[in-house]
Design a protein around this motif. Structure first.
Motif, PDB file in Angstrom:
ATOM      1  N   SER A   1       0.821  -1.223   0.000  1.00 23.38           N
ATOM      2  CA  SER A   1       0.000   0.000   0.000  1.00 23.38           C
ATOM      3  C   SER A   1       0.848   1.263   0.000  1.00 23.38           C
ATOM      4  O   SER A   1       0.455   2.286  -0.558  1.00 23.38           O
ATOM      5  CB  SER A   1      -0.906   0.011   1.238  1.00 23.38           C
ATOM      6  OG  SER A   1      -1.769  -1.091   1.242  1.00 23.38           O
ATOM      7  N   ILE A   2       2.003   1.201   0.652  1.00 21.48           N
ATOM      8  CA  ILE A   2       2.873   2.365   0.766  1.00 21.48           C
ATOM      9  C   ILE A   2       4.274   1.952   0.328  1.00 21.48           C
ATOM     10  O   ILE A   2       4.816   0.972   0.848  1.00 21.48           O
ATOM     11  CB  ILE A   2       2.915   2.890   2.230  1.00 21.48           C
ATOM     12  CG1 ILE A   2       1.507   3.306   2.676  1.00 21.48           C
ATOM     13  CG2 ILE A   2       3.888   4.049   2.354  1.00 21.48           C
ATOM     14  CD1 ILE A   2       1.400   3.605   4.148  1.00 21.48           C
ATOM     15  N   VAL A   3       4.825   2.669  -0.601  1.00 17.30           N
ATOM     16  CA  VAL A   3       6.165   2.354  -1.121  1.00 17.30           C
ATOM     17  C   VAL A   3       7.065   3.555  -0.892  1.00 17.30           C
ATOM     18  O   VAL A   3       6.696   4.682  -1.194  1.00 17.30           O
ATOM     19  CB  VAL A   3       6.104   1.989  -2.614  1.00 17.30           C
ATOM     20  CG1 VAL A   3       7.508   1.736  -3.147  1.00 17.30           C
ATOM     21  CG2 VAL A   3       5.230   0.768  -2.836  1.00 17.30           C
ATOM     22  N   THR A   4       8.241   3.301  -0.328  1.00 15.68           N
ATOM     23  CA  THR A   4       9.167   4.396  -0.066  1.00 15.68           C
ATOM     24  C   THR A   4      10.586   3.900  -0.231  1.00 15.68           C
ATOM     25  O   THR A   4      10.819   2.795  -0.746  1.00 15.68           O
ATOM     26  CB  THR A   4       8.933   4.954   1.363  1.00 15.68           C
ATOM     27  OG1 THR A   4       9.783   6.089   1.559  1.00 15.68           O
ATOM     28  CG2 THR A   4       9.208   3.924   2.431  1.00 15.68           C
ATOM     29  N   ALA A   5      11.557   4.684   0.185  1.00 17.53           N
ATOM     30  CA  ALA A   5      12.970   4.317   0.039  1.00 17.53           C
ATOM     31  C   ALA A   5      13.223   2.970   0.695  1.00 17.53           C
ATOM     32  O   ALA A   5      12.740   2.696   1.787  1.00 17.53           O
ATOM     33  CB  ALA A   5      13.851   5.385   0.688  1.00 17.53           C
ATOM     34  N   GLY A   6      13.986   2.127   0.014  1.00 20.64           N
ATOM     35  CA  GLY A   6      14.307   0.817   0.552  1.00 20.64           C
ATOM     36  C   GLY A   6      13.432  -0.288  -0.011  1.00 20.64           C
ATOM     37  O   GLY A   6      13.718  -1.456   0.194  1.00 20.64           O
TER      38      GLY A   6
END
Length: 206
Positions: A198-203
């Motif tokens: 649902s949430i994609v970020t650094a890493g």
């Protein structure tokens, strides 16, 4: 600790702390640490599943009137957006019998049922759903089974080897008497590739 020293050099120790925590949680639930994600609470874990499953218009999600709102209303919002059919099974209080609860799901899960989402136990009625048998029914008929364990984790010995659900969300701040903003999401290893983040970020990586 973080606010006093937010450097990468200081933060590196948090990785080991997180993995140690995931290992402890996995041991409690009798699963693998790779199947455990740390969230903020039960509702966030449930919503990761609600938003992450590949479902299409006409697919049925089976819930119950006994469910916590985060395990009911989240499905209804997804249904309104994508044309899913959400069917809520009525709950008799007190329940007729354990067998009656099992039979209700055996009769309800049909060819269009893609998800069965139940709340293991609520603090309002005290009904403990026979999750292992319901999960087995869902598995035999090809449906994903999600279990809200907010009121069982820390109160009961939850063995997810014996409850063949595909996902289980819970929190640490209730019966485990842990801190707020500390939740847990279990997703069975074979099912992880079927769940979009649902949430994609650094890493993030595949």
């Amino acid at each position: 600790d973080f606010q006093s020293n937010p450097s990468f050099q200081n933060r590196v120790k948090y990785v080991e702390m997180r993995e140690r925590l995931r290992t402890k949680i996995a041991s409690m639930l009798r699963v693998s640490a790779d199947e455990v994600a740390l969230t903020r609470n039960t509702s966030e874990g449930t919503n990761i599943v609600v938003k992450g499953l590949d479902l299409k218009a006409g697919d049925e999600v089976l819930i119950t009137d006994h469910n916590h709102p985060s395990n009911n209303d989240s499905w209804k919002v997804r249904a309104a957006r994508d044309g899913l059919a959400v069917r809520s099974l009525p709950v008799r209080v007190p329940a007729g019998s354990r067998e009656a609860l099992i039979r209700q799901f055996e009769q309800a899960v049909g060819p269009r049922t893609k998800v069965v989402a139940i709340t293991h136990l609520t603090n309002t009625t005290g009904i403990l759903y026979p999750a292992a048998e319901i999960a087995q029914t869902a598995r035999q008929r090809g449906a994903w089974m999600h279990l809200d364990g907010a009121q069982t984790f820390g109160a009961l010995d939850v063995d997810l080897n014996r409850i063949p659900c595909d996902s289980y969300s819970t929190s640490a701040h209730k019966w485990l008497m842990g801190p707020l903003e500390a939740g847990i999401l279990f997703v069975r290893a074979a099912r992880i590739p079927q769940l979009w983040p649902s949430i994609v970020t650094a890493g993030w990586s595949d």
